[in-house]
Design a protein around this motif. Structure first.
Motif, PDB file in Angstrom:
ATOM      1  N   HIS A  22      94.031  34.869 -77.667  1.00  0.00           N
ATOM      2  CA  HIS A  22      93.797  34.288 -76.348  1.00  0.00           C
ATOM      3  C   HIS A  22      95.139  33.953 -75.716  1.00  0.00           C
TER       4      HIS A  22
ATOM      5  N   TYR B 119      97.070  33.716 -81.722  1.00  0.00           N
ATOM      6  CA  TYR B 119      95.886  33.433 -82.531  1.00  0.00           C
ATOM      7  C   TYR B 119      96.264  32.466 -83.649  1.00  0.00           C
TER       8      TYR B 119
ATOM      9  N   THR C  43      92.411  28.769 -70.651  1.00  0.00           N
ATOM     10  CA  THR C  43      92.304  29.620 -71.827  1.00  0.00           C
ATOM     11  C   THR C  43      91.600  30.911 -71.453  1.00  0.00           C
TER      12      THR C  43
ATOM     13  N   SER D 283      90.190  34.073 -73.378  1.00  0.00           N
ATOM     14  CA  SER D 283      89.885  34.723 -74.650  1.00  0.00           C
ATOM     15  C   SER D 283      89.967  36.233 -74.465  1.00  0.00           C
TER      16      SER D 283
END
Length: 206
Positions: free
Chosen positions: A99, A146, A169, A171
């Protein structure tokens, strides 16, 4: 001569302005001590206090990876302060998938367990490290990264600090496969077939 001096001064001013803009490219500065929510005219110390982290630090063991955030959305007193936190709870063998945080770097402090961490820079070089309790690691702003709980016997707990009240954020798996990007485009992009893309999407479905 005077024209050259003026030209140099103008060029210098442009450099200063451009670097100043870059340096302030995070949260905007505020012109008051703090920002109150709309309609609120007075607060006390409780406005600047956030307590939901207590549960996670008192032997709370989730079944899956979880993030407990203290951003502007959960803690309004952070509005304008350019800081936020998150507690990351990793059961054994779980991963925080790749992310990015578009508005801030992330400074992670490992409280318990072992984490394998990594990020990829803009040249596609991967930087990895295995962290033990007490270690810190910085993920540069906007880069894909990650974390993986690799300890076979103990879960992991980490605290992350951000230089933004709302770091955001994105992803990577969800942004790629759980949006409306055409399956044909994804298949060409990943040099595979549509059936494989559909299987990946099914595996990521809520």
């Amino acid at each position: 001569m005077a024209f050259n001096s003026l030209k140099h001064a103008f060029f210098f001013l442009l450099i200063v302005l451009s670097t100043s803009h870059i340096a302030n490219a995070g949260d905007p500065d505020i012109i008051s001590d703090f920002i109150l929510p709309e309609g609120v005219i007075s607060v006390d110390g409780s406005f600047f206090t956030y307590t939901p982290f207590a549960k996670s630090l008192n032997a709370y063991e989730p079944d899956t990876f979880q993030v407990i955030k203290a951003t502007m959305a959960q803690f309004p007193a952070l509005n304008g302060q350019s800081v936020s936190y998150a507690i990351l709870l990793f059961p054994i063998g779980t991963v925080n998938p790749p992310h990015t945080h578009p508005r801030s770097a992330e400074l992670l402090f490992l409280l318990r367990g072992t984490l394998e961490v990594g990020f990829v820079d803009t040249t596609n070089k991967l930087y990895t490290q295995t962290l033990q309790a007490g270690d810190m690691f910085v993920f540069p702003k906007g880069l894909v990264h990650y974390q993986y709980s690799s300890d076979a016997k103990e879960s992991s707990v980490a605290v992350s600090a951000f230089g933004s009240a709302s770091a955001g954020t994105v992803s990577v798996p969800l942004a790629v496969f759980n949006t409306s990007i055409d399956n044909g485009i994804l298949a060409k992009s990943f040099k595979t077939d549509i059936a494989t893309i559909q299987k990946i999407k099914a595996g990521l479905a809520p």
